[in-house]
Design a protein around this motif. Structure first.
Motif, short mmCIF file in Angstrom:
data_model
loop_
_atom_site.label_atom_id
_atom_site.label_comp_id
_atom_site.label_asym_id
_atom_site.label_seq_id
_atom_site.Cartn_x
_atom_site.Cartn_y
_atom_site.Cartn_z
N LEU A 275 0.84 -1.21 0.00
CA LEU A 275 0.00 0.00 0.00
C LEU A 275 0.87 1.25 0.00
O LEU A 275 0.57 2.24 -0.68
N PRO B 263 -3.41 13.18 -6.06
CA PRO B 263 -3.84 13.21 -4.66
C PRO B 263 -4.26 11.82 -4.17
O PRO B 263 -4.28 11.56 -2.97
N LEU B 264 -4.56 10.92 -5.09
CA LEU B 264 -4.92 9.56 -4.72
C LEU B 264 -3.83 8.95 -3.83
O LEU B 264 -4.11 8.14 -2.95
N ALA C 3 -4.57 9.38 -0.32
CA ALA C 3 -5.61 8.48 0.17
C ALA C 3 -5.01 7.11 0.46
O ALA C 3 -5.35 6.47 1.46
N TYR C 4 -4.08 6.66 -0.40
CA TYR C 4 -3.42 5.37 -0.15
C TYR C 4 -2.56 5.42 1.10
O TYR C 4 -2.51 4.49 1.89
N ARG D 227 -2.97 7.25 3.68
CA ARG D 227 -3.84 7.23 4.86
C ARG D 227 -4.43 5.84 5.07
O ARG D 227 -4.56 5.36 6.18
N TYR D 228 -4.75 5.18 3.97
CA TYR D 228 -5.31 3.82 4.06
C TYR D 228 -4.26 2.86 4.64
O TYR D 228 -4.54 2.06 5.52
N GLU E 220 -3.86 3.40 8.20
CA GLU E 220 -4.99 2.89 8.95
C GLU E 220 -4.84 1.37 9.16
O GLU E 220 -5.13 0.85 10.24
N ALA F 271 -3.04 14.80 4.48
CA ALA F 271 -4.45 15.08 4.20
C ALA F 271 -4.65 16.52 3.72
O ALA F 271 -5.74 16.92 3.35
N MET G 255 -8.09 10.58 7.39
CA MET G 255 -8.93 10.74 6.22
C MET G 255 -9.60 12.09 6.29
O MET G 255 -9.81 12.63 7.34
N LEU H 295 -11.80 10.16 -2.46
CA LEU H 295 -10.67 9.40 -2.99
C LEU H 295 -10.50 8.06 -2.28
O LEU H 295 -9.95 7.11 -2.84
N ASP H 296 -10.97 7.98 -1.05
CA ASP H 296 -10.90 6.70 -0.33
C ASP H 296 -11.73 5.66 -1.07
O ASP H 296 -11.42 4.47 -1.04
N GLN I 288 -6.97 10.15 -12.38
CA GLN I 288 -5.90 9.54 -11.61
C GLN I 288 -5.81 8.04 -11.83
O GLN I 288 -4.88 7.39 -11.36
#
Lengths: 473, 336
Positions: free
Chosen positions: A171, A184-185, A188-189, A191-192, A195, A319, B1, B241-242, B268
């Protein structure tokens, strides 16, 4: 020896019926019944009616007592030696390895976020640190697995960690790839991934660490346990020896029976050795715990909290100001680090680590606390910039690839605090090792000595009584 | 997030107002275009959209944070209403010129709208072009334009506290926001769309969503829409985006978001596509202080010039056209 009134010297060879024999015989023989029942009990009863019989009986009793004392005490002390060895060779290293797994993973997560923020400008050192963290974690997981029984629940935790580390790494790489393309994706990755780290990997690592700490505490307790049975048998053997000697003295008027005196001395020496060795071991291990083990565990918690705070700070910028979640995580974590409100769950983990620190680690920890304060100030200053809408300035104040500005960033203050805590951890581990090292050998030596002394005591007692017995032939 | 709640304050809730004043023809046109307000959630997380198609919704029915869309009911405001365009410098514009910088609130998280290139630090996108055009037109010098990142949840506050002069940040016009800040004329219309992996056989919104595991930003109008549909499972996340992350990892089958953000996601990841079909339209505008009517008039003039001069279309072509299915005209709001 002080001059005895009468000694059993070479000149005192006249066999004598010990005074008081007759009444004693009467007492021992009860009514003096003429009936001679057969059976071991009966023979025992008859034996007590004659002086040689009683001597033989006393000899047997003393031999059994001293032998039992020697053997049982040796076993007890040996088991403590084994536990002490497990502490040093196994459970303490495993407990520290578990803590290091936890810390390496938390460090990897915070460092990955740092690298993410620097994107294409990510310095080699940041990438190296991230990779080193994952390597360290994987290596420690493998090592721990090889020392953990296959069926245990710990093994399951380790295998979960083993499976999830590569998933996490994947990830993070996806986040990097997207980020480097300017998507920006990527954020998100990132942050994922984080997590997953915080909800799957770190809880498993913490659980593993807690279990290893429990095993360490068990071994520690076993190594420090007082050998009560040994003391009790030692005292019993001494009491038996003294009683036999007193009785002999009363009947023969001879003050010393060299054999019995030697046996008494041997048992006394064994008890003394036992006392010194057991206390020494318990004291050394307690010191190891106080100066090393307990402070180290507090320090480990503080280090993970420091890394979590760093992660929260980084993710907030990942973020890009669109989330309050990470600012909250920062507040919660820093609160957990330094809260001093007595009404709460006690002082924060960093303050605890400081108050528990042994003298040797006081310096680095005090420096770490100072660095942490500076970090916090810089974080607050950066947050203010960000609140004013200057994201770039806030980011630059937090982490930057420009070497000239790097020492002034929050990252630099964090890194300084982290380094001091790492130094303190090395010192505290050293304190523990210094205290605990050799304890098992001392105990093992004591066990062997006590066994030998028990044998000697038995032999001496038999020999001493044998000479008395010979006088009846 | 990204917090969904904060975003929810964003655009949306726009309700068109019935144009009782304007007559049935206007009302019909408005209903068609804006339908009531809709959110364009291009900025970070989507905001709850509000606006239902009917343009007239009692204010009381608007439920800001609840994220409930007010589909029924009628808007009692006109989302297209703004002050007439003008080139005059009033007191507000003069004050801004006196401080020698125009501070524009922007977004850093919406690819193709307003995002920061992590490698260059450059901020770029459709909204950024517009922000620079407005700033340059008013200040006469691009160097006097300061771009400031504004968190979604704090957009109104930043304006009211004077921390930014105007905001160009995929901000939906809503009746409620119109009470708090002034909006320019709308400069973009949007609606909710569905994204699926290219490998998905689905051709329509219904095919993609029925019985599927669908994803939406929590508090967004997409979430409201999905609640009304027979999806197998609705997954809500903090940032749109999540959803793309989850879709790439195979954890959800389809994502609903507004077309601006759908474009942003498709930009993207070339392995997802935007399906035909849209629901819940809305409009976006430039926000500023309610008292700065002369500034609003200037901005409206710039917007008209920006569109008429072809810059609007060029920006659309540059940033959005490759990812939105429609022609530019479909997205220029035109109250008739």
């Amino acid at each position: 020896m002080a001059t005895p009134v009468r000694t059993e010297g070479p000149g005192a060879h006249t066999p004598e019926r010990p005074a008081g024999t007759v009444p004693a015989q009467r007492r021992a023989g009860g009514t003096g019944a003429v009936v001679l029942p057969s059976g071991p009990l009966a023979r025992l009863g008859r034996a007590t009616r004659t002086a040689p019989g009683r001597l033989r009986l006393a000899g047997a009793l003393l031999a059994v007592l001293t032998l039992a004392f020697g053997a049982l005490t040796a076993v007890q002390v040996n088991s403590r030696a084994a536990a002490a060895q497990r502490v040093v060779d196994n459970s303490q290293p495993l407990s520290q390895a578990a803590a290091d797994i936890n810390r390496s993973l938390a460090d990897a997560d915070a460092t990955a976020a740092t690298g993410f923020l620097l994107a294409g400008a990510e310095p080699r050192a940041v990438r190296d640190r991230y990779e080193q963290d994952l390597r360290t974690a994987s290596q420690l997981i493998a090592e721990s697995a090889s020392r953990t029984p296959a069926s245990s629940q710990l093994r399951e935790l380790l295998s979960k960690l083993n499976q999830q580390v590569p998933v996490y790494a994947g990830l993070v790489e996806t986040a990097r790839a997207n980020n480097r393309q300017g998507y920006p994706l990527g954020g998100a990755y990132q942050r994922y991934a984080s997590e997953q780290m915080r909800t799957v990997l770190l809880p498993a690592a913490a659980q593993f660490s807690a279990a290893e700490n429990a095993l360490l505490a068990e071994d520690m307790k076993a190594a420090r346990a007082t050998p009560w049975a040994g003391y009790a048998l030692g005292l019993l053997a001494l009491a038996g020896l003294v009683w036999v000697q007193l009785t002999l003295f009363r009947r023969t008027n001879r003050v010393f029976n060299i054999g019995l005196v030697a046996a008494t001395a041997a048992v006394l020496a064994a008890v003394l050795w036992l006392t010194v060795a057991a206390n020494g071991a318990a004291t050394a291990l307690a010191r190891g715990d106080r100066e090393g083990g307990v402070p180290l565990r507090a320090l480990n918690s503080a280090r993970v909290d420091v890394l979590t705070a760093r992660l929260a700070e980084n993710l907030h910028y990942v973020a890009r100001g669109s989330s309050g979640v990470y600012a909250d995580l920062w507040s919660k974590t820093t609160e957990h680090l330094v809260t001093s409100d007595p009404g709460r769950a006690g002082p924060g983990t960093l303050l605890q680590a400081q108050s528990l620190a042994p003298r040797a680690a006081e310096g680095p920890i005090a420096q770490a606390v100072a660095d942490y304060q500076q970090w916090r100030e810089r974080h607050t200053a950066a947050s203010k910039l960000e609140n004013d809408g200057d994201y770039q300035a806030a980011l630059d104040a937090t982490v930057t690839a420009r070497e000239a500005d790097a020492p002034k960033t929050a990252e630099a203050a964090f890194a300084a605090a982290d380094r001091q805590l790492a130094d303190a951890a090395v010192l505290e581990e050293g304190e523990f090792r210094d205290a605990a090292l050799g304890v098992d050998e001392d105990l093992r030596t004591a066990a062997a000595a006590i066994a030998v002394l028990g044998l000697l005591a038995a032999a001496a007692a038999l020999r001493g009584l044998g000479r008395r017995l010979a006088e009846y032939r | 997030m990204v917090t969904s709640t904060s975003t929810s304050t964003g655009r949306d809730r726009g309700r068109g107002r019935a144009a009782a004043l304007r007559g049935a023809r206007t009302a019909a046109a408005l209903a068609l275009l804006a339908g009531g307000a809709l959110v364009l959630g291009t900025g970070g997380p989507q905001e709850p959209s509000a606006a239902g198609a009917p343009r007239q919704v009692p204010l009381a029915a608007q439920q800001e944070q609840s994220g409930q869309s007010e589909q029924s009911g009628q808007a009692d405001c006109d989302l297209y209403r703004s002050v007439p365009a003008s080139t005059e410098d009033g007191p507000a514009v003069k004050a801004i010129k006196a401080k020698r910088s125009l501070v524009v609130g922007i977004d850093l998280n919406s690819y193709r709208w307003g995002s920061r290139n992590p490698n260059t630090g450059q901020v770029e996108g459709f909204d950024i072009d517009l922000a620079r055009a407005i700033g340059t037109a008013i200040m006469g010098d691009p160097d006097k334009v300061v771009l400031k990142a504004v968190p979604t949840a704090d957009r109104i506050k930043f304006i009211q506290e004077g921390r930014v002069d105007i905001i160009v940040r995929t901000m939906s016009i809503t009746c409620e926001r119109m009470e708090q800040v002034a909006f320019s004329r709308p400069y973009f219309t949007t609606s909710q769309r569905v994204l699926v992996p290219r490998s998905s056989p689905a051709k329509t919104m219904d095919e993609a969503l029925n019985g599927a595991t669908a994803c939406a930003a929590s508090g967004s109008s997409a979430e409201e829409e999905l609640k009304t549909r027979p999806v197998k499972q609705l997954v809500t996340v903090q940032n749109h985006l999540d959803c793309l992350v989850l879709m790439q990892l195979g954890k959800v089958d389809a994502t609903m978001t507004d077309d601006g953000l759908a474009a942003s996601q498709a930009a993207q990841d070339q392995t997802v596509r935007v399906l035909d079909g849209e629901v819940r339209p809305g409009v976006m505008g430039v926000a500023m202080l309610k008292t700065s009517t002369d500034l609003t008039a200037r901005v409206n003039q710039v917007l008209n010039d920006y569109y008429n001069g072809g810059s609007w279309r060029r920006a659309y072509d540059t940033w959005l056209k490759p990812y939105l299915l429609d022609d530019a005209d479909r997205h220029w709001p035109t109250p008739r």
